[in-house]
Motif scaffolding. Structure first.
Motif, PDB file in Angstrom:
ATOM      1  N   UNK A 293       0.821  -1.214   0.000  1.00  0.00           N
ATOM      2  CA  UNK A 293       0.000   0.000   0.000  1.00  0.00           C
ATOM      3  C   UNK A 293       0.859   1.270   0.000  1.00  0.00           C
ATOM      4  N   UNK A 294       1.784   1.345   0.951  1.00  0.00           N
ATOM      5  CA  UNK A 294       2.639   2.530   1.061  1.00  0.00           C
ATOM      6  C   UNK A 294       3.516   2.683  -0.173  1.00  0.00           C
ATOM      7  N   UNK A 295       4.022   1.572  -0.692  1.00  0.00           N
ATOM      8  CA  UNK A 295       4.895   1.620  -1.871  1.00  0.00           C
ATOM      9  C   UNK A 295       4.177   2.217  -3.080  1.00  0.00           C
ATOM     10  N   UNK A 296       2.875   1.951  -3.217  1.00  0.00           N
ATOM     11  CA  UNK A 296       2.098   2.527  -4.319  1.00  0.00           C
ATOM     12  C   UNK A 296       2.088   4.053  -4.220  1.00  0.00           C
ATOM     13  N   UNK A 297       1.745   4.569  -3.037  1.00  0.00           N
ATOM     14  CA  UNK A 297       1.691   6.019  -2.872  1.00  0.00           C
ATOM     15  C   UNK A 297       3.062   6.660  -3.060  1.00  0.00           C
ATOM     16  N   UNK A 298       4.111   6.000  -2.536  1.00  0.00           N
ATOM     17  CA  UNK A 298       5.456   6.561  -2.671  1.00  0.00           C
ATOM     18  C   UNK A 298       5.922   6.562  -4.119  1.00  0.00           C
ATOM     19  N   UNK A 299       5.517   5.561  -4.897  1.00  0.00           N
ATOM     20  CA  UNK A 299       5.876   5.528  -6.317  1.00  0.00           C
ATOM     21  C   UNK A 299       5.157   6.637  -7.086  1.00  0.00           C
ATOM     22  N   UNK A 300       3.866   6.830  -6.799  1.00  0.00           N
ATOM     23  CA  UNK A 300       3.112   7.903  -7.456  1.00  0.00           C
ATOM     24  C   UNK A 300       3.719   9.260  -7.112  1.00  0.00           C
ATOM     25  N   UNK A 301       4.141   9.415  -5.863  1.00  0.00           N
ATOM     26  CA  UNK A 301       4.621  10.699  -5.360  1.00  0.00           C
ATOM     27  C   UNK A 301       6.092  10.959  -5.688  1.00  0.00           C
ATOM     28  N   UNK A 302       6.766   9.982  -6.298  1.00  0.00           N
ATOM     29  CA  UNK A 302       8.149  10.190  -6.697  1.00  0.00           C
ATOM     30  C   UNK A 302       9.182   9.927  -5.628  1.00  0.00           C
ATOM     31  N   UNK A 303       8.762   9.324  -4.513  1.00  0.00           N
ATOM     32  CA  UNK A 303       9.734   8.990  -3.452  1.00  0.00           C
ATOM     33  C   UNK A 303      10.648   7.879  -3.954  1.00  0.00           C
ATOM     34  N   UNK A 304      10.064   6.864  -4.576  1.00  0.00           N
ATOM     35  CA  UNK A 304      10.814   5.776  -5.209  1.00  0.00           C
ATOM     36  C   UNK A 304      10.258   5.601  -6.615  1.00  0.00           C
ATOM     37  N   UNK A 305      11.098   5.795  -7.597  1.00  0.00           N
ATOM     38  CA  UNK A 305      10.621   5.737  -8.980  1.00  0.00           C
ATOM     39  C   UNK A 305      10.142   4.338  -9.342  1.00  0.00           C
ATOM     40  N   UNK A 315      -6.302  14.068 -16.848  1.00  0.00           N
ATOM     41  CA  UNK A 315      -6.247  13.569 -18.213  1.00  0.00           C
ATOM     42  C   UNK A 315      -4.947  13.800 -18.945  1.00  0.00           C
ATOM     43  N   UNK A 316      -3.978  14.461 -18.310  1.00  0.00           N
ATOM     44  CA  UNK A 316      -2.702  14.726 -18.966  1.00  0.00           C
ATOM     45  C   UNK A 316      -1.582  13.920 -18.308  1.00  0.00           C
ATOM     46  N   UNK A 317      -0.781  13.278 -19.139  1.00  0.00           N
ATOM     47  CA  UNK A 317       0.329  12.473 -18.635  1.00  0.00           C
ATOM     48  C   UNK A 317       1.386  13.381 -18.007  1.00  0.00           C
ATOM     49  N   UNK A 318       1.853  13.006 -16.816  1.00  0.00           N
ATOM     50  CA  UNK A 318       2.863  13.816 -16.118  1.00  0.00           C
ATOM     51  C   UNK A 318       4.062  12.943 -15.754  1.00  0.00           C
ATOM     52  N   UNK A 319       5.218  13.573 -15.708  1.00  0.00           N
ATOM     53  CA  UNK A 319       6.449  12.874 -15.308  1.00  0.00           C
ATOM     54  C   UNK A 319       6.768  13.253 -13.867  1.00  0.00           C
ATOM     55  N   UNK A 320       6.645  12.298 -12.974  1.00  0.00           N
ATOM     56  CA  UNK A 320       6.939  12.537 -11.553  1.00  0.00           C
ATOM     57  C   UNK A 320       8.248  11.816 -11.219  1.00  0.00           C
ATOM     58  N   UNK A 321       9.324  12.575 -11.145  1.00  0.00           N
ATOM     59  CA  UNK A 321      10.638  11.979 -10.861  1.00  0.00           C
ATOM     60  C   UNK A 321      11.063  12.180  -9.408  1.00  0.00           C
ATOM     61  N   UNK A 322      10.358  13.046  -8.699  1.00  0.00           N
ATOM     62  CA  UNK A 322      10.724  13.363  -7.316  1.00  0.00           C
ATOM     63  C   UNK A 322       9.507  13.935  -6.598  1.00  0.00           C
ATOM     64  N   UNK A 323       9.526  13.970  -5.257  1.00  0.00           N
ATOM     65  CA  UNK A 323       8.433  14.618  -4.530  1.00  0.00           C
ATOM     66  C   UNK A 323       8.230  16.078  -4.938  1.00  0.00           C
TER      67      UNK A 323
END
Length: 499
Positions: A293-305, A315-323
Protein backbone atom coordinates in the motif's frame (compact mmCIF):
# COMPACT_ATOMS: atom_id res chain seq x y z
CA UNK A 1 -3.34 -2.18 50.69
CA UNK A 2 -0.17 -0.49 49.32
CA UNK A 3 1.61 -3.89 49.26
CA UNK A 4 -0.66 -4.90 46.35
CA UNK A 5 0.81 -2.10 44.24
CA UNK A 6 4.11 -2.22 42.36
CA UNK A 7 3.74 1.50 41.58
CA UNK A 8 2.12 4.44 43.36
CA UNK A 9 2.41 7.93 41.88
CA UNK A 10 0.60 10.65 43.85
CA UNK A 11 0.17 14.41 43.38
CA UNK A 12 2.67 14.50 40.51
CA UNK A 13 3.02 17.92 38.89
CA UNK A 14 5.21 18.99 35.96
CA UNK A 15 5.33 22.39 34.28
CA UNK A 16 7.06 23.50 31.09
CA UNK A 17 7.34 27.11 29.88
CA UNK A 18 3.79 28.21 29.12
CA UNK A 19 2.04 24.94 29.96
CA UNK A 20 1.24 22.80 33.01
CA UNK A 21 1.63 19.30 31.57
CA UNK A 22 0.63 17.50 34.80
CA UNK A 23 -1.49 18.92 37.60
CA UNK A 24 -1.38 16.77 40.77
CA UNK A 25 -2.10 13.49 38.97
CA UNK A 26 -2.05 9.97 40.36
CA UNK A 27 -1.45 6.47 38.99
CA UNK A 28 -1.61 3.23 41.01
CA UNK A 29 -0.63 -0.06 39.32
CA UNK A 30 -1.22 -3.45 40.94
CA UNK A 31 1.39 -6.20 40.74
CA UNK A 32 1.10 -8.60 37.81
CA UNK A 33 -1.59 -6.59 36.00
CA UNK A 34 -1.96 -4.65 32.76
CA UNK A 35 -3.00 -1.08 33.56
CA UNK A 36 -4.07 1.12 30.64
CA UNK A 37 -3.30 4.83 30.72
CA UNK A 38 -5.84 6.66 28.57
CA UNK A 39 -6.45 10.21 27.42
CA UNK A 40 -6.38 12.50 24.41
CA UNK A 41 -3.08 13.68 22.95
CA UNK A 42 -1.69 16.31 25.28
CA UNK A 43 -3.48 14.79 28.29
CA UNK A 44 -0.13 14.22 30.04
CA UNK A 45 0.34 10.46 29.58
CA UNK A 46 3.74 10.62 27.90
CA UNK A 47 4.99 13.27 30.33
CA UNK A 48 4.13 11.05 33.31
CA UNK A 49 5.85 8.07 31.71
CA UNK A 50 8.96 10.13 30.97
CA UNK A 51 9.05 10.98 34.68
CA UNK A 52 8.70 7.30 35.57
CA UNK A 53 11.52 6.28 33.20
CA UNK A 54 13.86 9.05 34.41
CA UNK A 55 13.79 11.42 31.41
CA UNK A 56 12.00 14.20 33.33
CA UNK A 57 12.10 15.16 37.01
CA UNK A 58 8.72 16.02 38.60
CA UNK A 59 8.23 19.48 40.10
CA UNK A 60 6.36 17.88 42.99
CA UNK A 61 4.75 14.60 44.00
CA UNK A 62 5.64 11.25 45.55
CA UNK A 63 6.54 8.12 43.59
CA UNK A 64 6.82 4.71 45.27
CA UNK A 65 8.05 1.67 43.36
CA UNK A 66 8.11 -1.83 44.84
CA UNK A 67 7.57 -0.38 48.32
CA UNK A 68 10.35 2.22 48.18
CA UNK A 69 10.27 5.93 47.38
CA UNK A 70 11.69 6.48 43.92
CA UNK A 71 14.09 9.25 42.87
CA UNK A 72 15.54 8.94 39.36
CA UNK A 73 18.38 10.93 37.84
CA UNK A 74 18.31 9.24 34.42
CA UNK A 75 17.00 6.31 32.39
CA UNK A 76 19.77 3.99 33.61
CA UNK A 77 18.52 4.49 37.19
CA UNK A 78 15.04 3.38 36.09
CA UNK A 79 16.37 0.31 34.27
CA UNK A 80 18.48 -0.63 37.31
CA UNK A 81 15.35 -0.37 39.49
CA UNK A 82 13.40 -2.67 37.15
CA UNK A 83 11.46 -0.23 34.93
CA UNK A 84 11.74 -0.33 31.12
CA UNK A 85 9.79 1.33 28.31
CA UNK A 86 8.74 0.72 24.72
CA UNK A 87 8.50 4.19 23.17
CA UNK A 88 5.83 5.18 20.67
CA UNK A 89 8.41 6.87 18.45
CA UNK A 90 10.88 4.17 17.40
CA UNK A 91 14.55 5.12 17.72
CA UNK A 92 16.76 2.21 16.62
CA UNK A 93 20.36 2.60 15.43
CA UNK A 94 19.77 1.77 11.73
CA UNK A 95 23.32 0.72 10.82
CA UNK A 96 23.64 -1.72 13.72
CA UNK A 97 22.32 -5.26 13.84
CA UNK A 98 19.21 -6.44 15.65
CA UNK A 99 21.35 -8.09 18.34
CA UNK A 100 23.48 -4.96 18.80
CA UNK A 101 20.36 -2.80 19.17
CA UNK A 102 18.75 -5.06 21.76
CA UNK A 103 21.83 -5.31 23.98
CA UNK A 104 23.27 -1.84 23.30
CA UNK A 105 25.38 -0.91 26.33
CA UNK A 106 24.99 -4.44 27.75
CA UNK A 107 27.06 -6.39 25.23
CA UNK A 108 28.96 -9.47 26.45
CA UNK A 109 32.63 -8.50 26.17
CA UNK A 110 36.15 -9.42 27.12
CA UNK A 111 38.97 -6.89 27.49
CA UNK A 112 36.74 -4.29 25.83
CA UNK A 113 35.95 -6.44 22.78
CA UNK A 114 32.34 -7.42 22.11
CA UNK A 115 31.81 -11.19 21.94
CA UNK A 116 29.69 -11.18 18.77
CA UNK A 117 28.96 -14.92 18.87
CA UNK A 118 27.69 -14.69 22.47
CA UNK A 119 25.69 -11.55 21.58
CA UNK A 120 23.89 -13.40 18.78
CA UNK A 121 23.33 -16.45 21.01
CA UNK A 122 21.75 -14.26 23.72
CA UNK A 123 19.46 -12.68 21.13
CA UNK A 124 18.45 -16.07 19.73
CA UNK A 125 17.59 -17.29 23.25
CA UNK A 126 15.47 -14.16 23.83
CA UNK A 127 13.67 -14.65 20.51
CA UNK A 128 13.08 -18.33 21.22
CA UNK A 129 11.47 -17.41 24.55
CA UNK A 130 9.31 -14.80 22.83
CA UNK A 131 8.65 -17.00 19.76
CA UNK A 132 10.07 -14.33 17.45
CA UNK A 133 11.34 -15.06 13.94
CA UNK A 134 13.80 -12.24 13.19
CA UNK A 135 17.44 -12.65 12.16
CA UNK A 136 19.67 -11.30 14.99
CA UNK A 137 22.39 -10.46 12.43
CA UNK A 138 20.07 -8.37 10.20
CA UNK A 139 20.69 -4.62 10.10
CA UNK A 140 17.87 -2.60 11.63
CA UNK A 141 17.59 -0.50 8.45
CA UNK A 142 16.65 -3.70 6.57
CA UNK A 143 13.60 -4.37 8.76
CA UNK A 144 10.01 -3.32 8.17
CA UNK A 145 8.42 -0.87 10.62
CA UNK A 146 6.46 -3.79 12.10
CA UNK A 147 9.59 -5.87 12.75
CA UNK A 148 11.39 -2.79 14.10
CA UNK A 149 8.53 -2.42 16.59
CA UNK A 150 8.80 -6.08 17.59
CA UNK A 151 12.56 -5.65 18.18
CA UNK A 152 11.85 -2.66 20.43
CA UNK A 153 9.33 -4.74 22.36
CA UNK A 154 11.88 -7.55 22.72
CA UNK A 155 14.50 -5.09 23.93
CA UNK A 156 12.24 -3.80 26.71
CA UNK A 157 11.43 -7.36 27.81
CA UNK A 158 15.15 -8.33 27.75
CA UNK A 159 15.83 -6.17 30.81
CA UNK A 160 13.75 -8.62 32.90
CA UNK A 161 11.97 -5.62 34.42
CA UNK A 162 9.33 -5.67 37.13
CA UNK A 163 7.37 -2.97 35.25
CA UNK A 164 7.24 -2.41 31.49
CA UNK A 165 5.73 0.73 29.95
CA UNK A 166 4.25 0.06 26.50
CA UNK A 167 3.45 3.28 24.62
CA UNK A 168 1.26 2.50 21.57
CA UNK A 169 3.01 -0.89 21.03
CA UNK A 170 0.56 -2.00 18.31
CA UNK A 171 0.57 1.20 16.23
CA UNK A 172 2.85 -0.25 13.53
CA UNK A 173 2.22 -4.00 13.63
CA UNK A 174 -0.23 -6.32 11.89
CA UNK A 175 -3.16 -8.15 13.47
CA UNK A 176 -1.11 -11.36 13.58
CA UNK A 177 1.70 -9.58 15.44
CA UNK A 178 -0.81 -7.96 17.81
CA UNK A 179 -2.03 -11.42 18.85
CA UNK A 180 1.60 -12.47 19.33
CA UNK A 181 2.23 -9.42 21.53
CA UNK A 182 -0.87 -10.17 23.62
CA UNK A 183 0.42 -13.71 24.11
CA UNK A 184 3.73 -12.25 25.36
CA UNK A 185 1.86 -9.92 27.73
CA UNK A 186 -0.15 -12.79 29.23
CA UNK A 187 3.09 -14.72 29.76
CA UNK A 188 4.70 -11.71 31.46
CA UNK A 189 1.68 -11.34 33.74
CA UNK A 190 2.03 -14.98 34.80
CA UNK A 191 5.64 -14.19 35.75
CA UNK A 192 4.42 -11.33 37.97
CA UNK A 193 5.47 -8.51 35.62
CA UNK A 194 3.29 -5.37 35.64
CA UNK A 195 2.56 -3.41 32.48
CA UNK A 196 1.44 0.17 31.88
CA UNK A 197 -0.27 0.11 28.49
CA UNK A 198 -0.93 3.30 26.50
CA UNK A 199 -3.24 2.93 23.53
CA UNK A 200 -5.94 4.74 21.55
CA UNK A 201 -7.50 1.49 20.36
CA UNK A 202 -10.63 0.72 22.36
CA UNK A 203 -10.74 -2.97 21.44
CA UNK A 204 -7.36 -3.54 23.09
CA UNK A 205 -8.69 -2.34 26.44
CA UNK A 206 -11.30 -5.06 26.47
CA UNK A 207 -8.87 -7.74 25.28
CA UNK A 208 -5.74 -7.22 27.37
CA UNK A 209 -6.12 -4.78 30.29
CA UNK A 210 -7.23 -5.23 33.90
CA UNK A 211 -7.69 -1.58 34.88
CA UNK A 212 -7.49 1.80 33.21
CA UNK A 213 -6.77 5.34 34.36
CA UNK A 214 -7.89 8.39 32.40
CA UNK A 215 -6.16 11.79 32.19
CA UNK A 216 -7.60 14.90 30.59
CA UNK A 217 -5.74 18.18 30.04
CA UNK A 218 -3.00 17.18 32.46
CA UNK A 219 -5.42 16.20 35.25
CA UNK A 220 -6.48 12.88 36.77
CA UNK A 221 -10.07 11.94 35.86
CA UNK A 222 -10.49 8.46 37.33
CA UNK A 223 -9.55 4.77 37.49
CA UNK A 224 -11.85 1.83 36.73
CA UNK A 225 -11.75 -1.93 36.15
CA UNK A 226 -11.75 -2.89 32.48
CA UNK A 227 -14.44 -5.53 33.04
CA UNK A 228 -16.78 -2.66 33.92
CA UNK A 229 -15.83 -0.87 30.72
CA UNK A 230 -18.50 1.08 28.86
CA UNK A 231 -17.02 2.48 25.66
CA UNK A 232 -19.33 5.49 25.78
CA UNK A 233 -18.39 6.25 29.39
CA UNK A 234 -14.67 5.90 28.63
CA UNK A 235 -14.89 8.30 25.68
CA UNK A 236 -16.79 10.80 27.82
CA UNK A 237 -14.10 10.52 30.53
CA UNK A 238 -11.38 11.13 27.93
CA UNK A 239 -12.86 14.04 26.00
CA UNK A 240 -15.32 15.51 28.50
CA UNK A 241 -18.20 15.15 26.06
CA UNK A 242 -20.16 12.49 24.24
CA UNK A 243 -19.17 11.44 20.74
CA UNK A 244 -22.42 10.30 19.20
CA UNK A 245 -21.10 9.85 15.70
CA UNK A 246 -17.48 9.13 14.80
CA UNK A 247 -17.89 9.14 11.00
CA UNK A 248 -20.20 11.99 10.14
CA UNK A 249 -19.76 11.52 6.40
CA UNK A 250 -21.48 14.12 4.25
CA UNK A 251 -21.84 12.89 0.65
CA UNK A 252 -19.61 14.95 -1.66
CA UNK A 253 -20.21 15.69 -5.32
CA UNK A 254 -17.96 13.27 -7.21
CA UNK A 255 -17.06 14.60 -10.65
CA UNK A 256 -14.16 14.36 -13.14
CA UNK A 257 -11.18 12.02 -12.81
CA UNK A 258 -8.34 13.88 -11.04
CA UNK A 259 -5.74 11.09 -10.92
CA UNK A 260 -5.20 8.06 -13.16
CA UNK A 261 -2.55 5.48 -12.36
CA UNK A 262 -1.76 3.14 -15.26
CA UNK A 263 0.11 -0.17 -14.98
CA UNK A 264 2.51 1.01 -12.26
CA UNK A 265 5.13 -1.62 -11.36
CA UNK A 266 8.27 -1.78 -9.27
CA UNK A 267 10.33 -4.94 -8.90
CA UNK A 268 9.46 -6.96 -5.78
CA UNK A 269 7.20 -4.15 -4.54
CA UNK A 270 4.14 -3.46 -6.72
CA UNK A 271 2.77 -5.25 -9.78
CA UNK A 272 0.68 -3.68 -12.55
CA UNK A 273 -1.24 -1.20 -10.38
CA UNK A 274 -4.03 0.75 -12.13
CA UNK A 275 -6.79 2.85 -10.54
CA UNK A 276 -8.50 6.24 -10.71
CA UNK A 277 -9.54 8.84 -8.16
CA UNK A 278 -12.17 11.49 -8.94
CA UNK A 279 -12.66 14.97 -7.56
CA UNK A 280 -14.62 14.81 -4.32
CA UNK A 281 -13.90 11.10 -3.91
CA UNK A 282 -12.20 9.33 -1.00
CA UNK A 283 -10.57 6.07 -2.09
CA UNK A 284 -9.33 3.75 0.65
CA UNK A 285 -6.47 1.31 0.15
CA UNK A 286 -6.65 -1.69 2.48
CA UNK A 287 -4.41 -4.71 2.95
CA UNK A 288 -2.19 -6.47 5.44
CA UNK A 289 1.27 -5.26 6.42
CA UNK A 290 3.61 -5.77 3.47
CA UNK A 291 0.80 -5.66 0.90
CA UNK A 292 2.44 -2.76 -0.95
CA UNK A 293 0.00 0.00 0.00
CA UNK A 294 2.64 2.53 1.06
CA UNK A 295 4.89 1.62 -1.87
CA UNK A 296 2.10 2.53 -4.32
CA UNK A 297 1.69 6.02 -2.87
CA UNK A 298 5.46 6.56 -2.67
CA UNK A 299 5.88 5.53 -6.32
CA UNK A 300 3.11 7.90 -7.46
CA UNK A 301 4.62 10.70 -5.36
CA UNK A 302 8.15 10.19 -6.70
CA UNK A 303 9.73 8.99 -3.45
CA UNK A 304 10.81 5.78 -5.21
CA UNK A 305 10.62 5.74 -8.98
CA UNK A 306 8.51 2.99 -10.56
CA UNK A 307 10.09 0.67 -13.14
CA UNK A 308 7.15 0.99 -15.52
CA UNK A 309 3.72 2.58 -15.90
CA UNK A 310 2.59 6.20 -15.96
CA UNK A 311 0.41 8.76 -14.22
CA UNK A 312 -2.18 11.19 -15.56
CA UNK A 313 -3.48 14.25 -13.71
CA UNK A 314 -6.72 15.71 -15.10
CA UNK A 315 -6.25 13.57 -18.21
CA UNK A 316 -2.70 14.73 -18.97
CA UNK A 317 0.33 12.47 -18.64
CA UNK A 318 2.86 13.82 -16.12
CA UNK A 319 6.45 12.87 -15.31
CA UNK A 320 6.94 12.54 -11.55
CA UNK A 321 10.64 11.98 -10.86
CA UNK A 322 10.72 13.36 -7.32
CA UNK A 323 8.43 14.62 -4.53
CA UNK A 324 9.18 18.14 -5.78
CA UNK A 325 7.60 17.22 -9.13
CA UNK A 326 4.60 15.70 -7.33
CA UNK A 327 4.06 18.81 -5.20
CA UNK A 328 4.37 21.04 -8.28
CA UNK A 329 1.72 18.85 -9.96
CA UNK A 330 -0.76 19.52 -7.15
CA UNK A 331 -0.21 16.46 -4.95
CA UNK A 332 0.43 16.10 -1.24
CA UNK A 333 1.56 13.10 0.85
CA UNK A 334 1.14 12.64 4.60
CA UNK A 335 3.71 9.89 5.23
CA UNK A 336 3.28 6.76 7.32
CA UNK A 337 6.17 7.47 9.72
CA UNK A 338 6.01 11.08 10.90
CA UNK A 339 9.35 10.95 12.75
CA UNK A 340 11.37 9.28 10.00
CA UNK A 341 10.00 10.99 6.91
CA UNK A 342 7.71 13.82 8.00
CA UNK A 343 9.02 16.03 10.78
CA UNK A 344 12.04 18.27 11.13
CA UNK A 345 12.38 17.62 14.85
CA UNK A 346 14.82 20.43 15.82
CA UNK A 347 12.60 23.06 14.16
CA UNK A 348 9.55 24.88 15.50
CA UNK A 349 5.93 23.97 14.88
CA UNK A 350 5.63 26.97 12.56
CA UNK A 351 8.75 26.05 10.57
CA UNK A 352 7.44 22.51 10.12
CA UNK A 353 4.13 23.84 8.82
CA UNK A 354 5.66 26.00 6.07
CA UNK A 355 8.42 23.74 4.70
CA UNK A 356 6.42 22.70 1.61
CA UNK A 357 5.17 26.25 0.95
CA UNK A 358 8.17 28.38 1.85
CA UNK A 359 8.40 29.93 -1.64
CA UNK A 360 5.06 31.69 -1.21
CA UNK A 361 6.37 33.50 1.88
CA UNK A 362 9.52 34.94 0.29
CA UNK A 363 9.35 38.73 0.17
CA UNK A 364 12.46 40.09 -1.51
CA UNK A 365 15.48 38.70 0.36
CA UNK A 366 13.40 37.94 3.46
CA UNK A 367 10.50 35.82 4.65
CA UNK A 368 7.14 37.50 5.25
CA UNK A 369 6.95 36.63 8.95
CA UNK A 370 3.60 38.35 9.41
CA UNK A 371 1.91 36.28 6.70
CA UNK A 372 3.56 33.09 8.01
CA UNK A 373 2.26 33.80 11.53
CA UNK A 374 -1.26 34.57 10.24
CA UNK A 375 -1.51 31.45 8.04
CA UNK A 376 -0.02 29.09 10.63
CA UNK A 377 -2.20 30.49 13.43
CA UNK A 378 -5.27 29.84 11.27
CA UNK A 379 -4.33 26.16 10.88
CA UNK A 380 -3.31 25.95 14.54
CA UNK A 381 -6.82 27.04 15.54
CA UNK A 382 -8.52 24.92 12.87
CA UNK A 383 -6.82 21.70 13.99
CA UNK A 384 -6.74 22.56 17.72
CA UNK A 385 -3.01 21.82 17.98
CA UNK A 386 -2.02 21.79 21.65
CA UNK A 387 1.16 23.86 21.98
CA UNK A 388 2.07 26.89 24.13
CA UNK A 389 3.00 28.76 20.91
CA UNK A 390 4.00 28.07 17.32
CA UNK A 391 7.68 28.74 18.11
CA UNK A 392 7.75 25.65 20.35
CA UNK A 393 10.10 22.94 19.02
CA UNK A 394 7.94 20.29 17.43
CA UNK A 395 9.67 17.42 19.24
CA UNK A 396 8.21 18.83 22.50
CA UNK A 397 4.67 18.11 21.27
CA UNK A 398 2.76 14.86 21.79
CA UNK A 399 2.70 12.44 18.85
CA UNK A 400 -0.88 13.31 17.95
CA UNK A 401 -0.20 17.04 17.92
CA UNK A 402 2.87 16.47 15.77
CA UNK A 403 0.57 14.62 13.34
CA UNK A 404 -1.83 17.57 13.32
CA UNK A 405 1.06 19.91 12.46
CA UNK A 406 1.93 17.72 9.47
CA UNK A 407 -1.69 17.82 8.31
CA UNK A 408 -1.55 21.62 8.68
CA UNK A 409 1.49 21.62 6.38
CA UNK A 410 -0.55 20.10 3.57
CA UNK A 411 -3.60 22.26 4.27
CA UNK A 412 -1.36 25.29 3.73
CA UNK A 413 -0.16 23.78 0.44
CA UNK A 414 -3.79 23.13 -0.59
CA UNK A 415 -3.14 20.20 -3.00
CA UNK A 416 -5.78 18.98 -5.45
CA UNK A 417 -4.81 15.35 -4.81
CA UNK A 418 -4.02 14.30 -1.23
CA UNK A 419 -2.52 10.98 -0.10
CA UNK A 420 -2.99 10.15 3.60
CA UNK A 421 -0.94 7.19 4.87
CA UNK A 422 -2.20 6.18 8.35
CA UNK A 423 -3.53 9.71 9.05
CA UNK A 424 -4.73 8.98 12.61
CA UNK A 425 -1.92 6.72 13.87
CA UNK A 426 -1.25 7.58 17.50
CA UNK A 427 -4.15 10.04 17.65
CA UNK A 428 -6.83 9.95 20.33
CA UNK A 429 -10.50 9.30 19.70
CA UNK A 430 -11.59 12.93 19.94
CA UNK A 431 -8.89 14.17 17.54
CA UNK A 432 -9.65 11.31 15.16
CA UNK A 433 -13.22 12.56 14.77
CA UNK A 434 -11.93 16.07 14.07
CA UNK A 435 -9.57 14.74 11.38
CA UNK A 436 -12.31 12.60 9.81
CA UNK A 437 -14.52 15.69 9.57
CA UNK A 438 -11.63 17.58 8.00
CA UNK A 439 -11.16 14.84 5.37
CA UNK A 440 -14.88 14.98 4.54
CA UNK A 441 -14.66 18.78 4.32
CA UNK A 442 -11.75 18.54 1.85
CA UNK A 443 -13.67 16.02 -0.28
CA UNK A 444 -16.65 18.39 -0.36
CA UNK A 445 -14.30 21.07 -1.69
CA UNK A 446 -13.50 18.78 -4.64
CA UNK A 447 -10.21 17.33 -3.45
CA UNK A 448 -9.31 13.83 -4.63
CA UNK A 449 -8.22 11.84 -1.56
CA UNK A 450 -6.51 8.46 -1.12
CA UNK A 451 -6.36 7.02 2.42
CA UNK A 452 -4.33 4.08 3.72
CA UNK A 453 -5.29 2.74 7.14
CA UNK A 454 -4.62 -0.47 9.06
CA UNK A 455 -7.85 0.11 11.00
CA UNK A 456 -10.68 -1.41 8.96
CA UNK A 457 -13.47 0.61 10.67
CA UNK A 458 -11.59 3.74 9.60
CA UNK A 459 -11.30 2.60 5.96
CA UNK A 460 -14.99 1.63 5.93
CA UNK A 461 -16.11 4.87 7.57
CA UNK A 462 -14.12 7.21 5.31
CA UNK A 463 -14.12 5.64 1.86
CA UNK A 464 -16.40 5.92 -1.16
CA UNK A 465 -14.50 3.00 -2.73
CA UNK A 466 -11.99 0.57 -1.26
CA UNK A 467 -9.09 -1.00 -3.17
CA UNK A 468 -7.73 -4.14 -1.50
CA UNK A 469 -4.07 -5.13 -2.01
CA UNK A 470 -2.01 -8.21 -1.32
CA UNK A 471 1.68 -8.82 -2.09
CA UNK A 472 1.92 -5.77 -4.34
CA UNK A 473 -1.21 -6.50 -6.38
CA UNK A 474 -4.76 -5.17 -6.44
CA UNK A 475 -6.97 -8.08 -5.40
CA UNK A 476 -10.29 -6.33 -5.86
CA UNK A 477 -12.37 -3.21 -5.38
CA UNK A 478 -15.44 -2.67 -3.20
CA UNK A 479 -18.01 0.10 -3.22
CA UNK A 480 -18.96 1.76 0.07
CA UNK A 481 -22.32 -0.03 0.00
CA UNK A 482 -20.94 -3.54 -0.47
CA UNK A 483 -17.79 -3.25 1.67
CA UNK A 484 -17.42 -4.99 5.03
CA UNK A 485 -14.54 -6.07 7.22
CA UNK A 486 -15.14 -9.69 6.20
CA UNK A 487 -15.06 -8.89 2.45
CA UNK A 488 -11.90 -6.81 2.81
CA UNK A 489 -10.10 -9.58 4.74
CA UNK A 490 -11.27 -12.21 2.23
CA UNK A 491 -9.63 -10.22 -0.60
CA UNK A 492 -6.56 -9.34 1.45
CA UNK A 493 -5.84 -12.99 2.25
CA UNK A 494 -7.23 -14.79 -0.80
CA UNK A 495 -3.87 -15.76 -2.30
CA UNK A 496 -2.49 -16.76 1.08
CA UNK A 497 -5.44 -19.11 1.64
CA UNK A 498 -5.30 -20.60 -1.85
CA UNK A 499 -1.59 -21.20 -1.61
Amino acid sequence: MSENYILQMDNVTKEFPGVKALDSVQLHVERGTVHALMGENGAGKSTLMKILIGIYTPDQGVIKFDGEELHLANVKNALDKGISMIHQELSPVPQMTVAENIFLGREPSIAGWVKQKKLVENTKKLFERLEMDINPRAKMEELSIANTQMVEISKAISYNSKLIIMDEPTSAISEKEVHHLFKMIKSLKKDGVSIIYITHKMDELEMITDEFTVFRDGKYVGTKHSKNLSREELIQMMVGRELNQVFNKVPAEISDVALSVKHLSKQNKIKDISFEVKKGEIVGIAGLMGSGRTEVLESIFGVHAADSGYIEIHGKKVAIRSPRDAIASGMGLLTEDRKLSGLFLPLSVEDNMITVNIDRYIKGPFLDKKKIATDCKKQHNRLKIKTPNLQQRINNLSGGNQQKALIARWLLHDPEILFLDEPTRGIDVGAKTEIYNLIFELANKGKAIVVISSELPEILGLSDRIIVMQEGRIMGELSREEASQEKIMELATRELVNN
